[in-house]
Design a protein around this motif. Structure first.
Motif, short mmCIF file in Angstrom:
data_model
loop_
_atom_site.label_atom_id
_atom_site.label_comp_id
_atom_site.label_asym_id
_atom_site.label_seq_id
_atom_site.Cartn_x
_atom_site.Cartn_y
_atom_site.Cartn_z
N PRO A 165 0.79 -1.23 0.00
CA PRO A 165 0.00 0.00 0.00
C PRO A 165 0.82 1.28 0.00
O PRO A 165 0.44 2.26 -0.63
N ASP A 166 1.97 1.30 0.68
CA ASP A 166 2.80 2.49 0.69
C ASP A 166 3.43 2.74 -0.68
O ASP A 166 3.59 3.89 -1.11
N PHE A 167 3.78 1.68 -1.41
CA PHE A 167 4.31 1.80 -2.77
C PHE A 167 3.19 2.19 -3.74
O PHE A 167 3.36 3.06 -4.60
N ALA A 168 2.02 1.57 -3.59
CA ALA A 168 0.89 1.87 -4.47
C ALA A 168 0.46 3.32 -4.36
O ALA A 168 0.01 3.92 -5.35
N ALA A 169 0.61 3.91 -3.17
CA ALA A 169 0.22 5.30 -2.98
C ALA A 169 1.09 6.26 -3.77
O ALA A 169 0.72 7.43 -3.95
N SER A 170 2.22 5.78 -4.30
CA SER A 170 3.08 6.63 -5.13
C SER A 170 2.43 6.94 -6.47
O SER A 170 2.84 7.88 -7.16
N GLY A 171 1.42 6.14 -6.86
CA GLY A 171 0.78 6.32 -8.15
C GLY A 171 1.48 5.57 -9.26
O GLY A 171 1.16 5.75 -10.44
N ALA A 172 2.44 4.70 -8.92
CA ALA A 172 3.16 3.93 -9.93
C ALA A 172 2.19 3.10 -10.76
O ALA A 172 1.19 2.59 -10.26
N TYR A 238 13.82 0.64 -3.97
CA TYR A 238 13.64 2.05 -3.64
C TYR A 238 12.75 2.67 -4.71
O TYR A 238 12.83 2.31 -5.89
N TRP A 239 11.90 3.62 -4.31
CA TRP A 239 11.08 4.35 -5.27
C TRP A 239 10.97 5.81 -4.83
O TRP A 239 11.09 6.12 -3.66
N ARG A 240 10.72 6.69 -5.81
CA ARG A 240 10.48 8.08 -5.49
C ARG A 240 9.78 8.76 -6.68
O ARG A 240 9.87 8.29 -7.81
N LEU A 241 9.08 9.83 -6.38
CA LEU A 241 8.47 10.68 -7.40
C LEU A 241 9.40 11.86 -7.67
O LEU A 241 9.95 12.45 -6.74
N THR A 242 9.55 12.20 -8.95
CA THR A 242 10.44 13.31 -9.30
C THR A 242 9.79 14.66 -9.00
O THR A 242 10.51 15.66 -8.83
N ARG A 243 8.47 14.72 -8.95
CA ARG A 243 7.80 15.99 -8.67
C ARG A 243 7.32 15.98 -7.22
O ARG A 243 6.73 15.01 -6.76
N ARG A 244 7.58 17.07 -6.51
CA ARG A 244 7.17 17.15 -5.10
C ARG A 244 5.65 17.12 -4.97
O ARG A 244 4.93 17.63 -5.82
N GLN A 263 8.79 9.37 -1.35
CA GLN A 263 9.77 8.31 -1.61
C GLN A 263 9.63 7.21 -0.57
O GLN A 263 9.01 7.41 0.48
N GLY A 264 10.20 6.05 -0.89
CA GLY A 264 10.13 4.94 0.04
C GLY A 264 11.09 3.84 -0.34
O GLY A 264 11.75 3.88 -1.39
N ALA A 265 11.19 2.85 0.52
CA ALA A 265 12.07 1.71 0.30
C ALA A 265 11.40 0.45 0.83
O ALA A 265 10.47 0.52 1.64
N TYR A 266 11.88 -0.69 0.36
CA TYR A 266 11.30 -1.96 0.80
C TYR A 266 12.34 -3.07 0.74
O TYR A 266 13.38 -2.94 0.08
#
Length: 395
Positions: A165-172, A238-244, A263-266
């Protein structure tokens, strides 16, 4: 320009490089297997009946379904394009929203979608290079099928056992709508791999409202993962969005939401625990964390066991038990109070039990149960008991 800035331009340049490498790979010679078809077609239809038996927001039963038509084309066999392949998925979804009945923030059934329609789900080209050591994928692809994947949890219905869920919330890009992107996978050895993807942060495909989005106005999502598969699987990512993104609760001096880097990690481990012709056990554990200010979740943990085959006389039978805990971020809980809502607890826990078996080579049945503790983190909502039955037909 920073490493993560100018996401659209960077992705366009990477895509151009990928196309160039693909064309170079296509010039190589490799003998195609003479008896394998160049084009393979598939159909998969899932029909789920999901009922909230107690607790949650309301009781009742919902029906959901998803029909996927797929095509795989070996470009070597079709046109002599060495190491090239193409994939296409058309998806039609319909049904109700059992997560609303249960009050579950993590969801109840991964088939549940907000928009019910026919859409292009995936469409990509793939190129193998350097004798299979490097693989490039360009197009509309589901990120959740390649990053942070624990195969042993694949039959569980709750969405959190797929994409955390924390990764999915990134909108990936993930089911049911993907976005344009590039994925690179390198396998330095038969048991190790490195992979990275850069995809449009705004999902959209033909069939969605507005169609495919090519503007990259929302920036891009970067995902990277390294893993070993000598025995089972061990991986970190690791994941992150380039736009704040906007902080859910904190405002600046001008009264506008503070902008933060999402951003996040797993990390995940999936290992065979016992072996044998019956009830061989495989365990999985995945944990993720995010900055916890731009989305509902601060982090999550999923763990479970798969026993397969469960019965000696049923080679396709399996039993999976899994538990997922999603920790709610402080900003999300503060936002609930600011909006006049309840004071939320720190998280939501789901326990799921699923039995799966094939009636024949085309039909699979899967009854299951879920117990949801503190749905939505709301102490005013009673714990929910959810029963489900999936019918899966594939050709």
């Amino acid at each position: 320009m920073t490493l993560f800035g100018d996401g659209a331009g960077r992705l366009r340049r990477l895509c151009a490089a990928a196309v160039a490498l693909t064309l170079v790979g296509a010039t190589g010679a490799r003998a195609a297997e003479p008896h394998s078809p160049a084009l393979t077609l598939g159909l998969d239809y899932k029909l789920d009946s999901v009922g909230v038996l107690g607790g949650g927001a309301t009781r009742g039963t919902d029906l959901l379904d998803g029909l996927t038509l797929s095509a795989d084309l070996d470009l070597d066999r079709a046109v002599g394009w060495a190491g090239g392949s193409a994939h296409l998925d058309l998806l039609n979804t319909s049904g109700d929203a059992p997560s609303l009945r249960a009050g579950a923030l993590q969801g109840v059934d991964a088939l549940e979608v907000s928009a019910q329609r026919l859409r292009l789900y995936q469409a990509w080209l793939e190129q193998s290079l350097a004798g299979g050591l490097v693989n490039l994928r360009l197009g509309f692809s589901d990120v959740s099928g390649e990053f942070a994947v624990a195969d042993a949890s694949g039959l569980l219905l709750n969405p959190s056992f797929g994409m955390a869920p924390d990764f999915a919330a990134s909108g990936a890009a993930a089911y049911p709508s993907t976005s344009l992107g590039l994925r690179v996978r390198v396998e330095p050895s038969p048991t190790t791999y490195l992979q990275a993807a850069l995809v449009n942060a705004r999902t959209g495909v033909p069939g969605d409202d507005g169609g495919a989005d090519l503007s990259f106005d929302d920036g891009t999502v970067l995902a990277a993962e390294a893993g070993a598969t000598a025995r089972g699987k061990v991986a970190v990512g690791y994941w992150r969005l380039t736009r704040r993104q906007d902080d859910l609760a904190t405002l600046d001096a001008a009264g506008q939401p503070v902008r933060r880097t999402a951003q996040g990690a797993y990390a995940l481990v999936e290992q065979p625990l016992t072996e044998g012709p019956v009830r061989a056990l495989t365990g999985f554990l995945r944990a993720g964390i995010s900055e916890g200010r731009t989305g509902p979740f601060r982090g999550s943990v999923q763990a479970g066991l798969l026993a397969a085959p469960l019965f000696a006389g049923r080679p396709d039978s399996s039993l999976t038990v899994g538990v997922t805990y999603a920790a709610l971020g402080r900003a999300y809980r503060d936002a609930s109070i600011l909006a006049g809502g309840p004071a939320l607890d720190r998280g939501e826990t789901v326990l799921e039990l699923a039995y799966s078996d094939e009636l024949n080579d085309k039909v699979r049945l899967q009854p299951g149960l879920q117990f949801i503790h503190r749905p939505g983190g709301d102490p005013q909502v009673k714990d929910a008991v959810v029963a489900s039955l999936r019918v899966d037909i594939g050709f």
